[in-house]
Design a protein around this motif. Structure first.
Motif, PDB file in Angstrom:
ATOM      1  N   PRO A  86       0.105 -47.329 -45.450  1.00  0.00           N
ATOM      2  CA  PRO A  86       1.477 -46.904 -45.777  1.00  0.00           C
ATOM      3  C   PRO A  86       1.570 -45.386 -45.885  1.00  0.00           C
ATOM      4  N   LYS A  87       2.776 -44.850 -45.716  1.00  0.00           N
ATOM      5  CA  LYS A  87       3.015 -43.435 -45.961  1.00  0.00           C
ATOM      6  C   LYS A  87       3.311 -43.190 -47.438  1.00  0.00           C
ATOM      7  N   GLU A  88       3.838 -44.192 -48.109  1.00  0.00           N
ATOM      8  CA  GLU A  88       4.178 -44.070 -49.528  1.00  0.00           C
ATOM      9  C   GLU A  88       3.597 -45.250 -50.291  1.00  0.00           C
ATOM     10  N   PHE A  89       2.883 -44.970 -51.389  1.00  0.00           N
ATOM     11  CA  PHE A  89       2.286 -46.027 -52.213  1.00  0.00           C
ATOM     12  C   PHE A  89       2.641 -45.779 -53.670  1.00  0.00           C
ATOM     13  N   VAL A  90       3.338 -46.739 -54.285  1.00  0.00           N
ATOM     14  CA  VAL A  90       3.770 -46.627 -55.675  1.00  0.00           C
ATOM     15  C   VAL A  90       3.216 -47.826 -56.436  1.00  0.00           C
ATOM     16  N   LEU A  91       2.460 -47.556 -57.503  1.00  0.00           N
ATOM     17  CA  LEU A  91       1.912 -48.616 -58.342  1.00  0.00           C
ATOM     18  C   LEU A  91       2.261 -48.324 -59.796  1.00  0.00           C
ATOM     19  N   HIS A 132      -2.862 -41.975 -43.498  1.00  0.00           N
ATOM     20  CA  HIS A 132      -1.413 -41.942 -43.300  1.00  0.00           C
ATOM     21  C   HIS A 132      -0.660 -41.675 -44.606  1.00  0.00           C
ATOM     22  N   LEU A 133      -1.353 -41.730 -45.749  1.00  0.00           N
ATOM     23  CA  LEU A 133      -0.687 -41.641 -47.045  1.00  0.00           C
ATOM     24  C   LEU A 133      -0.142 -40.233 -47.295  1.00  0.00           C
ATOM     25  N   GLN A 134       1.178 -40.149 -47.564  1.00  0.00           N
ATOM     26  CA  GLN A 134       1.818 -38.866 -47.836  1.00  0.00           C
ATOM     27  C   GLN A 134       2.365 -38.778 -49.252  1.00  0.00           C
ATOM     28  N   GLY A 148      -9.915 -36.960 -52.395  1.00  0.00           N
ATOM     29  CA  GLY A 148      -8.703 -36.286 -51.957  1.00  0.00           C
ATOM     30  C   GLY A 148      -8.040 -37.050 -50.827  1.00  0.00           C
ATOM     31  N   PHE A 149      -6.817 -36.688 -50.527  1.00  0.00           N
ATOM     32  CA  PHE A 149      -6.064 -37.312 -49.456  1.00  0.00           C
ATOM     33  C   PHE A 149      -5.605 -36.198 -48.520  1.00  0.00           C
ATOM     34  N   LEU A 150      -6.125 -36.208 -47.319  1.00  0.00           N
ATOM     35  CA  LEU A 150      -5.954 -35.081 -46.420  1.00  0.00           C
ATOM     36  C   LEU A 150      -4.502 -34.805 -46.081  1.00  0.00           C
ATOM     37  N   ASN A 151      -3.661 -35.858 -46.016  1.00  0.00           N
ATOM     38  CA  ASN A 151      -2.271 -35.684 -45.612  1.00  0.00           C
ATOM     39  C   ASN A 151      -1.285 -35.899 -46.752  1.00  0.00           C
ATOM     40  N   LEU A 152      -1.785 -35.987 -47.993  1.00  0.00           N
ATOM     41  CA  LEU A 152      -0.911 -36.244 -49.134  1.00  0.00           C
ATOM     42  C   LEU A 152      -0.036 -35.024 -49.426  1.00  0.00           C
ATOM     43  N   LYS A 153       1.287 -35.270 -49.542  1.00  0.00           N
ATOM     44  CA  LYS A 153       2.229 -34.204 -49.836  1.00  0.00           C
ATOM     45  C   LYS A 153       2.803 -34.304 -51.243  1.00  0.00           C
ATOM     46  N   SER A 154       2.834 -35.512 -51.809  1.00  0.00           N
ATOM     47  CA  SER A 154       3.430 -35.718 -53.127  1.00  0.00           C
ATOM     48  C   SER A 154       2.523 -36.598 -53.969  1.00  0.00           C
TER      49      SER A 154
END
Length: 417
Positions: A86-91, A132-134, A148-154
């Motif tokens: 996913p691009k967005e993951f909320v838990l 893909h996680l942003q 770390g997450f290479l493409n994480l923006k938020s």
């Protein structure tokens, strides 16, 4: 099938699942739903009536019971979600709204904790699945994630049990990070990141009770902070334009503006402060100029109990240090010194276009809870005072006094100048 999948993705997940009974063609289309949201709304029972408080509680209780029944499967759910790239993951594993934590941590109220929080480990996040996680949002769990997450923006951490080392490790490996929120994290004493974040723009830190310092190797554009006064160290403050600060419990707003962190911000455009004024401030003779400041919003908690040492008229000093100020908002409760300040602004701001006095608190944004209700105990008829002493002195027709019902009391008004 692509069109059907796109249509079903616009529906809540529970409604999308129901379409499987319409035809054989639709039986499995819902499985490609791009937004998997499982909460007390999507997992509702049809006989619940959300219009009453009892049924709202019953719906929430049923949802929590269902989740607790399947707690052993959370790892499987997380694995499935992450494997879907996913691009967005909320838990979020809390049935508490975020505002409820303010009462617990800001004012010492206790919250019932049923059991130790769910532990989210780094083994659940593989580099291939997280590419893909942003956007990552986590709430009410325990986190040990030195990855770390290479493409994480938020990145948002709310009520998360996490150590200083894990926070630093995550930040150092998220090179594309633009937004970072850390809120109500009890274990955190230091937020430090020595690795440069060149794309970082927005920082939100709210009521981490043990926090002692913030040091980030970046140059953000916006800062939102709630808590006690702590050192704020950035690689550069040249880009910082918007600052919102709520101090708990005591800090003079005028002192902080004149000598604190904002005085080092050359490009500051918007400043919002909520402070309890404990004593009168002696301002410096050679003040720092806010040549870019256009919007200043102040919520000044003052208690007029006969022994108050502050003088709101001192805030006329703001007109000197912010010569290009376009909008000024501060609390107006009808006290004598507040009237004097309003009259001073009216008489000395020759280009003033509008002054609005209206009984509506907007700056505090639900933060002025139990401990901040000083004004309600000592209020006066602010509308009457504003009409009699300020509006009548207006010879340019720039003042508008509006009477608006307020749950905070008849004497509480806000003045925009």
């Amino acid at each position: 099938m692509d069109v059907l999948s796109a249509i079903l993705s616009l529906l809540p997940i529970n409604d999308a699942i129901r379409t499987n009974v319409l035809s054989r063609k639709l039986k499995y289309v819902w499985c490609s739903h791009t937004n998997l949201t499982f909460d007390k709304v999507t997992m509702r029972t049809t006989y619940f009536k959300p219009s009453t408080s009892y049924y709202r509680w019953l719906r929430a209780h049923e949802f929590v019971t269902k989740v607790d029944t399947h707690a052993d499967h959370i790892d499987g759910w997380v694995n499935f979600a992450i494997a879907s790239k996913p691009k967005e993951f909320v838990l979020s594993l809390s049935d508490w709204p975020k505002i409820a934590f303010f009462g617990e941590l800001a004012y010492g109220k206790k919250r019932i904790v049923r059991e130790p929080p769910y532990n989210l480990t780094s083994q659940l996040f593989s580099p291939s699945n997280c590419s893909h996680l942003q956007c990552l949002e986590l709430m009410s769990l325990s986190l040990h994630l030195c990855r770390g997450f290479l493409n994480l923006k938020s990145l948002s951490l709310v009520d998360v049990s996490i150590t200083d080392e894990d926070v630093q490790c995550m930040l150092s490996k998220c090179n594309l990070l633009e937004f970072f929120e850390i809120t109500f994290c009890r274990m955190v004493t230091s937020i430090r990141m020595l690795h440069p974040l060149n794309r970082f723009k927005h920082l939100v830190v709210q009521i981490c009770p043990e926090l002692q310092e913030i040091e980030l190797n970046c140059s953000p554009t916006t800062l939102k902070y709630t808590g006690v006064v702590v050192p704020l160290i950035f690689a550069s403050t040249s880009r910082l334009k918007n600052v919102s600060v709520v101090f708990l419990p005591f800090q003079s707003a005028l002192s902080y503006i004149a000598t604190g962190f904002p005085s080092t911000l050359p490009s500051l455009v918007t400043l919002t402060l909520l402070c309890y004024e404990p004593e009168r401030t002696i301002v410096p003779e050679r003040p720092f100029k806010f040549n870019y400041l256009q919007n200043l919003r102040l919520e000044l908690i003052t208690c007029d109990n006969g022994i108050r040492k502050t003088d709101v008229l001192d805030y006329a000093y703001l007109l000197k240090i912010a010569p290009f100020l376009e909008k000024l908002e501060f609390g107006f409760f009808g006290y004598k010194d507040q009237v004097e300040l309003a009259l001073y602004i009216l008489r000395n701001s020759i280009v003033l276009e509008k002054m609005e006095i209206t009984p509506k608190l907007e700056i505090s944004n639900n933060l002025a809870l139990d401990g901040f209700q000083f004004e309600e105990l000592h209020d006066v008829d602010g509308y009457r005072v504003a009409t009699e002493f300020v509006w009548k002195a207006d010879h340019r027709n720039v003042i508008n006094v509006v009477r608006v019902p307020s749950s905070w009391g008849p004497g509480e008004t806000a003045m925009d100048a």
